[in-house]
Motif scaffolding. Structure first.
Motif, mmCIF file in Angstrom:
data_model
loop_
_atom_site.group_PDB
_atom_site.id
_atom_site.type_symbol
_atom_site.label_atom_id
_atom_site.label_comp_id
_atom_site.label_asym_id
_atom_site.label_seq_id
_atom_site.Cartn_x
_atom_site.Cartn_y
_atom_site.Cartn_z
ATOM 1 N N ARG A 116 -32.564 25.382 4.077
ATOM 2 C CA ARG A 116 -32.738 25.801 2.684
ATOM 3 C C ARG A 116 -33.424 24.694 1.868
ATOM 4 O O ARG A 116 -34.229 24.973 0.985
ATOM 5 C CB ARG A 116 -31.392 26.165 2.051
ATOM 6 C CG ARG A 116 -30.761 27.425 2.636
ATOM 7 C CD ARG A 116 -29.505 27.849 1.862
ATOM 8 N NE ARG A 116 -29.859 28.484 0.607
ATOM 9 C CZ ARG A 116 -29.690 27.955 -0.596
ATOM 10 N NH1 ARG A 116 -29.174 26.735 -0.724
ATOM 11 N NH2 ARG A 116 -30.026 28.614 -1.699
ATOM 12 N N GLN A 120 -36.922 25.014 -0.093
ATOM 13 C CA GLN A 120 -37.043 24.673 -1.506
ATOM 14 C C GLN A 120 -38.196 23.705 -1.728
ATOM 15 O O GLN A 120 -38.962 23.837 -2.706
ATOM 16 C CB GLN A 120 -35.740 24.066 -2.025
ATOM 17 C CG GLN A 120 -35.788 23.597 -3.474
ATOM 18 C CD GLN A 120 -36.104 24.718 -4.462
ATOM 19 O OE1 GLN A 120 -35.828 25.887 -4.198
ATOM 20 N NE2 GLN A 120 -36.711 24.365 -5.582
ATOM 21 N N ARG A 123 -41.254 25.641 -1.588
ATOM 22 C CA ARG A 123 -41.413 26.440 -2.800
ATOM 23 C C ARG A 123 -42.043 25.618 -3.923
ATOM 24 O O ARG A 123 -42.932 26.086 -4.636
ATOM 25 C CB ARG A 123 -40.063 26.988 -3.264
ATOM 26 C CG ARG A 123 -40.188 28.043 -4.332
ATOM 27 C CD ARG A 123 -38.897 28.406 -5.003
ATOM 28 N NE ARG A 123 -39.060 29.637 -5.753
ATOM 29 C CZ ARG A 123 -39.786 29.737 -6.877
ATOM 30 N NH1 ARG A 123 -40.406 28.662 -7.361
ATOM 31 N NH2 ARG A 123 -39.914 30.908 -7.503
ATOM 32 N N GLU A 124 -41.583 24.394 -4.066
ATOM 33 C CA GLU A 124 -42.116 23.525 -5.115
ATOM 34 C C GLU A 124 -43.591 23.227 -4.869
ATOM 35 O O GLU A 124 -44.399 23.207 -5.807
ATOM 36 C CB GLU A 124 -41.296 22.237 -5.177
ATOM 37 C CG GLU A 124 -39.864 22.458 -5.666
ATOM 38 C CD GLU A 124 -38.974 21.248 -5.496
ATOM 39 O OE1 GLU A 124 -39.479 20.195 -5.024
ATOM 40 O OE2 GLU A 124 -37.772 21.341 -5.810
ATOM 41 N N GLU A 127 -45.628 26.480 -5.562
ATOM 42 C CA GLU A 127 -45.719 26.747 -6.994
ATOM 43 C C GLU A 127 -46.712 25.793 -7.655
ATOM 44 O O GLU A 127 -47.477 26.192 -8.542
ATOM 45 C CB GLU A 127 -44.342 26.615 -7.645
ATOM 46 C CG GLU A 127 -44.287 27.142 -9.066
ATOM 47 C CD GLU A 127 -42.866 27.320 -9.569
ATOM 48 O OE1 GLU A 127 -42.654 28.200 -10.416
ATOM 49 O OE2 GLU A 127 -41.974 26.576 -9.108
ATOM 50 N N LEU A 163 -43.871 32.831 -2.516
ATOM 51 C CA LEU A 163 -42.766 32.419 -3.391
ATOM 52 C C LEU A 163 -41.637 33.452 -3.372
ATOM 53 O O LEU A 163 -40.458 33.093 -3.333
ATOM 54 C CB LEU A 163 -43.270 32.212 -4.814
ATOM 55 C CG LEU A 163 -44.163 30.982 -5.037
ATOM 56 C CD1 LEU A 163 -44.778 31.001 -6.424
ATOM 57 C CD2 LEU A 163 -43.375 29.693 -4.818
ATOM 58 N N GLN A 164 -42.005 34.711 -3.375
ATOM 59 C CA GLN A 164 -40.993 35.772 -3.321
ATOM 60 C C GLN A 164 -40.240 35.720 -1.997
ATOM 61 O O GLN A 164 -39.011 35.846 -1.953
ATOM 62 C CB GLN A 164 -41.663 37.135 -3.500
ATOM 63 C CG GLN A 164 -40.680 38.300 -3.532
ATOM 64 C CD GLN A 164 -41.385 39.624 -3.767
ATOM 65 O OE1 GLN A 164 -42.605 39.693 -3.874
ATOM 66 N NE2 GLN A 164 -40.616 40.697 -3.834
ATOM 67 N N ASP A 167 -37.773 32.740 -1.932
ATOM 68 C CA ASP A 167 -36.562 33.000 -2.705
ATOM 69 C C ASP A 167 -35.614 33.928 -1.953
ATOM 70 O O ASP A 167 -34.395 33.684 -1.891
ATOM 71 C CB ASP A 167 -36.920 33.622 -4.062
ATOM 72 C CG ASP A 167 -37.570 32.616 -5.004
ATOM 73 O OD1 ASP A 167 -37.408 31.406 -4.789
ATOM 74 O OD2 ASP A 167 -38.261 33.059 -5.954
ATOM 75 N N THR A 168 -36.170 34.979 -1.366
ATOM 76 C CA THR A 168 -35.353 35.929 -0.601
ATOM 77 C C THR A 168 -34.718 35.254 0.607
ATOM 78 O O THR A 168 -33.536 35.464 0.909
ATOM 79 C CB THR A 168 -36.216 37.116 -0.131
ATOM 80 O OG1 THR A 168 -36.775 37.778 -1.273
ATOM 81 C CG2 THR A 168 -35.394 38.114 0.673
ATOM 82 N N ARG A 170 -34.099 31.961 1.118
ATOM 83 C CA ARG A 170 -33.085 30.981 0.743
ATOM 84 C C ARG A 170 -31.768 31.672 0.382
ATOM 85 O O ARG A 170 -30.688 31.174 0.703
ATOM 86 C CB ARG A 170 -33.563 30.118 -0.426
ATOM 87 C CG ARG A 170 -34.693 29.177 -0.055
ATOM 88 C CD ARG A 170 -35.070 28.237 -1.192
ATOM 89 N NE ARG A 170 -34.054 27.210 -1.350
ATOM 90 C CZ ARG A 170 -33.244 27.107 -2.391
ATOM 91 N NH1 ARG A 170 -33.290 27.993 -3.374
ATOM 92 N NH2 ARG A 170 -32.354 26.125 -2.457
ATOM 93 N N THR A 171 -31.840 32.824 -0.266
ATOM 94 C CA THR A 171 -30.634 33.592 -0.593
ATOM 95 C C THR A 171 -29.971 34.111 0.671
ATOM 96 O O THR A 171 -28.739 34.032 0.834
ATOM 97 C CB THR A 171 -30.977 34.775 -1.514
ATOM 98 O OG1 THR A 171 -31.530 34.260 -2.732
ATOM 99 C CG2 THR A 171 -29.735 35.589 -1.834
#
Length: 204
Positions: A116, A120, A123-124, A127, A163-164, A167-168, A170-171
């Motif tokens: 995770r 993350q 992701r950074e 973005e 990005l989507q 997020d999915t 990591r959840t």
């Protein structure tokens, strides 16, 4: 995609010095779409001059002379031939180290919380890249025509989708691990046994 054609394309955008080409490769659109470095394209400039595709001119700027490269008629024809006649190769494999790690995460018994963290960090970075691409289109510096806009649109949609997915994913990793949806050779059981045996662990 040959290095020579990328060089022809960069010069086709505008007569370019070595410095201009370095900036385009390292900070411009080309740098977003290829893994080439300036060190890999610079030796090709001399070869393109020798082949009659590019000519070198002396230009004075701010009181200093510099070498600027321009396409010859032969160079323009070759750039157009490449664009129109050579089919672009499909971009596979994707060569994404994070996805490769993801493939092997389960078999190594690695900590999901660490994965995770990797996601993350990705992701950074994604973005930041997305914001960079958005900024290029309104910076008053970058050349953006209809075709460049289409490329930027593709890159934005791809990054937004990533990005989507991040997020999915990591959840999902906050939940308990799932059994494989397909494991016809019982690899999960065998992998666990092999790992324990190699590490000298108990069956407890």
């Amino acid at each position: 995609m040959l290095v020579d054609h990328i060089v022809l394309g960069i010069i086709g955008l505008a007569p370019s010095s070595g410095y201009d080409m370095r900036a385009e490769v390292e900070k411009g659109s080309i740098g977003l779409l290829s893994a080439l470095s300036f060190g890999s394209i610079y030796p090709r400039i001399k070869a393109l001059v020798e082949d009659g595709l590019v000519r070198m001119e002396q230009e004075e700027k701010d009181g200093r002379k510099r070498k600027v490269y321009e396409l010859t008629a032969k160079g323009w024809h070759e750039l157009q031939r490449w664009l129109m006649e050579e089919a672009a190769e499909y971009p596979l494999p994707m060569r994404d180290e994070l996805l490769v790690k993801l493939l092997f995460w389960g078999i190594a018994g690695a900590d999901r919380s660490i994965l995770r963290e990797h996601l993350q960090a990705r992701r950074e970075e994604s973005e930041e890249l997305l914001n960079h691409i958005r900024g290029l289109q309104h910076d008053g510096i970058t050349f953006v025509d209809e075709y460049t806009s289409l490329v930027f649109s593709y890159l934005q949609m791809r990054l937004e989708s990533e990005l989507q997915w991040l997020d999915t994913t990591r959840t999902k990793l906050l939940q308990e691990p799932e059994l494989p949806s397909q494991d016809p050779r019982w690899l999960t059981v065998l992998q666990k046994a092999r790992r324990k045996n190699a590490l000298g662990e108990d069956d407890t």
